[in-house]
Design an enzyme around this catalytic site. Structure first.
Site, short mmCIF file in Angstrom:
data_model
loop_
_atom_site.label_atom_id
_atom_site.label_comp_id
_atom_site.label_asym_id
_atom_site.label_seq_id
_atom_site.Cartn_x
_atom_site.Cartn_y
_atom_site.Cartn_z
N GLU A 100 48.90 44.76 30.01
CA GLU A 100 47.46 44.41 30.21
C GLU A 100 46.50 45.65 29.94
O GLU A 100 47.05 46.76 30.55
CB GLU A 100 47.31 43.90 31.59
CG GLU A 100 45.98 43.34 31.88
CD GLU A 100 45.98 42.64 33.24
OE1 GLU A 100 46.90 42.54 34.07
OE2 GLU A 100 44.79 42.04 33.59
N LYS A 118 41.66 36.45 29.21
CA LYS A 118 42.27 36.20 30.64
C LYS A 118 41.49 34.99 31.23
O LYS A 118 40.09 34.94 31.32
CB LYS A 118 42.21 37.18 31.34
CG LYS A 118 43.12 37.22 32.74
CD LYS A 118 42.98 38.51 33.30
CE LYS A 118 44.02 38.52 34.72
NZ LYS A 118 44.10 39.89 35.16
N CYS A 167 48.71 38.14 32.90
CA CYS A 167 49.10 38.37 34.35
C CYS A 167 48.65 37.48 35.36
O CYS A 167 49.22 36.29 35.59
CB CYS A 167 48.26 39.87 34.72
SG CYS A 167 48.93 40.59 36.15
#
Lengths: 547, 547
Positions: free
Chosen positions: B44, B120, B156
């Site tokens: 990330e 994300k 994530c």
């Protein structure tokens, strides 16, 4: 329809002090009731205090909040069964989909019962606010009737968001929208609020009662300044700024509201507002943390002079203790100016020379250069802390925003202290405030608190012979202008250069600001008065090559 | 369908160091390409470093991120036109409805072009994460094909949320889900991650490639430990923990993946993991902030001994400087133990007695009691900072989590320092780690770094004659158990009492913890290893009557 009377109760709660806050609320209810009010509107989270940060994740804290509400309802039933009360508080709200376990809510207490509640829709999560971290957002609307008039309820950020619950006002036929606020002071914000609310009133054709908290809470100052705007957008009256207050109004219709208590609709002078924000921030930090007195080093310079004058205004001269700590590099005028200040303020004053404390360090460690400069500041820090330990004073650290921005201070030295009154005040504003405070004194035929010499002489840290700040830093007018662009407006070096500033200078300042991050994290809490202060608004990684 | 080869590149970026990070990425691409990889997956935000905090609000930072991406794409086209690369970075995303101006994104570079991107969805805003504050969330899905196999991409937190984009995997026919992570180390977390990912793989019948960052960034340590799980939920291989690594796999189908580089699938011993997290956190803080060396006070006690041993493991003995600073209350055994430690570690060691530095303060100010105790600690702090100023070392402060929790330290005294290696290590774990490190040394037939006497003697601050910690604090086993409940599990005093602890003791500890908040805000940054550390997770108002 009949006229009804409502009150805005602008009170000063302490975070977590459920017992004390309930007393404040009851006192205001007694006062509103005896003035014939049908409804009283408090500020955001008045029951728990605000902001509560991660306490919102403690189930026991939320239980105590709910119990406090139940106590208040029972007390109202016994004492003021006909008074409607709107209070703000955190309420437990477990939710599998969320990290948060609470809502930021407003509750209507009527006849001893919780007659309805509203959960804040828009949770601010920028600048000093971290509400998305700790609260679940609401999506329902809430309104109720008083003597045939429909009253709506929203909370603070809800009115700052286009298309929020305010947009629903018309559909529900709201005549008076009550807004519970925990809105911190910021330079020029008071006018912004009134303008915003006035636009809402006109757009939705309803009156708005803006009820704000008052008081200092760590680095925030809630300035009060609650107000009412009628549906045509005109300001009916505003409450006191920086003081508790109870405002009373008679409501006939959204365009016919009369203030019972007569208050000015004129905003105060800007320097007056800033001074009072700083004064309240300091006074409440001392009071709410149960300190009896403060102590500070008096260098003869402008920063410590301004802090001492602020402290006397905030706490009274008996609770302020000044210490001059001259070194071999201190000029006689510094000591004279410090003594002059103490005489003008009529505060306790002592002289503790540091030569005998510094010399053993120099000798044992063979210090020179920067190490020899810093040890003087650190000895002064230790000296003040020793007096704090012995005598129980809170140490004030007197750094201003400009020097904190660029790291022009000694960590564990002049940055030592529990509270930093002018942490968010740029150096140029320090001088303005000093002149303003002296002018006020002249107008009142009082002694000017700040020696003229402290205002007019070139600033110096006096850590080596002949040192002045401008050996290291650009002129403060220029520096503050650059900091406003780089910090206050988040502009990049290139963008600032494009405005006509010298690239080398801008790059130097940006490097200083970014690399001072660690020092700032280690510095005392202090009153915030600008849009972007360090610590809560501008949070940068310490390990960070973006220079 | 043909087999394809993919790499997980586990690298150690620095926040804001766009140039250096790009070099890391290119080096890993060269290595992956020469190993025949078709696809390489980074962690990330590898382009900017992570976490970037409020830098995400700087438009120039986002511009630099976009330029860095363009540079990488051009370089790949020239050098590895057939290598697909997945990298994480912040991208500008202006949006009228939002306070944020960026997304946390993953980008596929293919043949010198940005062939697709994913923003994300789930922005964590709890514990150390503040992503809702700084990013806009995405809502689109992204997948692509390599040699006929469909590859999905998420970031994530997306895999930690039920019903997130992972639920969409089946609909798109994903065979391999690539997860770009910036997941910090926490005790016991490595197993949790593998378990979670294994469940996802089974549930959605796809393989998962979990690519994590590695390295210390302020108080966070990214532990690497990237891994691949096949669709039946079994762990194919995991990468190194606490080191950069490149893992290679041949993908035949979601249930047939073979590791080219052979790595253990066994997690390391817990104390080994903790030691290496602390070691990497310290090593990277020193390296990434460009310090050459560290200095610390050696008291003869266990905390400073553990920190010194950690520092030698992290930096090498030539870069660690120890200073004994005995006072009139220091016992001979303290000085002996400090000297013994320095001998065992073979580090630079000097003795700087503080009597001649403390005595002038005592004399000039007439200090006694607490003030006389604290001045000793403050003189030591000033002494270390003076040596830091003179010689350029970073000062390490050696306080452990237990004493920081209850405020059992002197602000501007033993808390002085730029980095706190064991800030998040409870006292009982300090002893365990010391014994573990000595045992490892014995197993390797090396000298045990920590003197047995420092481990076995009762802890003392030695600020007055005969003082031991347990004069003031309960037994450390009991204290750490209470702190785990009160801080680590956010239980209330009543809840803890209900578990069988004495009310008076629990109340005392809760008061100490809450009132130490100000001290903690002023203490150095240090490596986080538990679920709730102070500062980033447990953020409480300082002015707060909830005790």
């Amino acid at each position: 329809m009949p006229i009804f009377r409502f009150a805005i109760a602008q009170v000063n709660p302490i975070v977590g002090d459920f017992v004390g806050n309930l007393e404040l609320i009851k006192t205001a209810c007694n006062q509103a009731s005896s003035s014939g009010a049908d409804l009283v509107v408090f500020g955001e989270m008045v029951i728990s205090g605000y902001p509560i940060e991660d306490l919102a994740k403690n189930e026991s804290f939320l239980q105590d909040s709910a119990e406090s509400l139940a106590n208040l309802a029972a007390w109202l039933e016994a004492n003021h069964p006909n008074l409607d009360v709107l209070v703000g508080l955190p309420l437990a709200d477990k939710n599998e989909q969320s990290w948060s376990v609470a809502t930021n809510s407003a509750v209507l207490i009527r006849a001893g019962r919780v007659a309805g509640k509203y959960d804040k829709h828009h949770l601010p999560n920028y600048s000093v606010f971290d509400e998305y971290r700790i609260f679940n957002s609401g999506s329902d609307y809430f309104s109720f009737e008083v003597k045939g008039h429909r009253i709506g309820v929203v909370i603070c950020e809800d009115i700052w968001q286009e298309g929020g619950p305010v947009g629903h006002t018309k559909a529900e036929g709201i005549e008076l929208l009550c807004v519970l606020n925990g809105s911190p002071f910021e330079i020029s914000k008071a006018d912004t609020r009134v303008q915003l609310v006035s636009n809402i009133a006109k757009k939705y054709n309803c009156a708005v009662a803006y009820s704000n908290l008052v008081g200092g809470q760590d680095d925030l100052v809630f300035d009060g300044d609650s107000f009412v705007v009628s549906a045509n957008g005109s300001l009916v009256a505003r409450g006191k700024q920086f003081e508790s207050d109870l405002l009373l109004f008679d409501f006939d219709s959204a365009n016919h509201i009369s203030a019972i208590t007569s208050q000015s609709v004129e905003p105060a002078d800007e320097l007056w507002q800033i001074w009072h924000a700083l004064r309240l921030g300091l006074a409440d930090y001392v009071a709410k943390n149960s300190f009896k007195s403060v102590i500070l080093g008096l260098s003869g310079g402008i920063d410590s002079a301004l802090c001492a004058a602020l402290a006397v205004d905030a706490l009274g001269k008996e609770r302020v203790f000044g210490v001059a700590m001259p070194s071999e590099y201190s000029s006689q005028h510094s000591l004279d100016d410090a003594a002059d200040l103490a005489r003008r303020l009529d505060i306790d004053y002592r002289i503790e020379p540091i030569a005998d404390l510094v010399e053993p360090f120099d000798k044992q460690l063979g210090l020179s250069g920067l190490a020899a400069e810093n040890i003087q500041a650190r000895v002064r820090g230790s000296l003040l802390m020793a007096l704090s330990n012995s005598e129980g004073h809170l140490v004030l650290t007197t750094g201003n925003k400009t020097e904190i921005s660029v790291g022009y201070s000694t960590i564990y030295g002049d940055s030592v202290g529990g509270f930093a009154p002018i942490k968010d005040v740029p150096k140029t504003l320090v001088w303005e405030l000093a002149k303003w405070r002296n002018r006020i004194a002249r107008e009142l035929s009082e002694i000017e608190p700040i020696p003229e010499n402290s205002i007019s002489k070139p600033p110096s840290a006096e850590l080596r012979p002949g040192q002045v700040d401008q050996d290291t830093l650009p002129d403060y007018e220029l520096l503050d202008a650059l900091l406003e662009l780089y910090v206050g407006q988040r502009k990049s070096v290139s963008e600032i250069v494009a405005l006509g500033f010298e690239r080398e200078l801008v790059s130097k300042i940006s490097r200083l600001v970014d690399s001072a991050e660690w020092k700032r994290r280690q510095s005392a809490i202090g009153t915030k008065i600008t849009a972007i202060a360090f610590g809560r608004d501008r949070r940068l990684p310490i390990t960070n090559r973006y220079r």
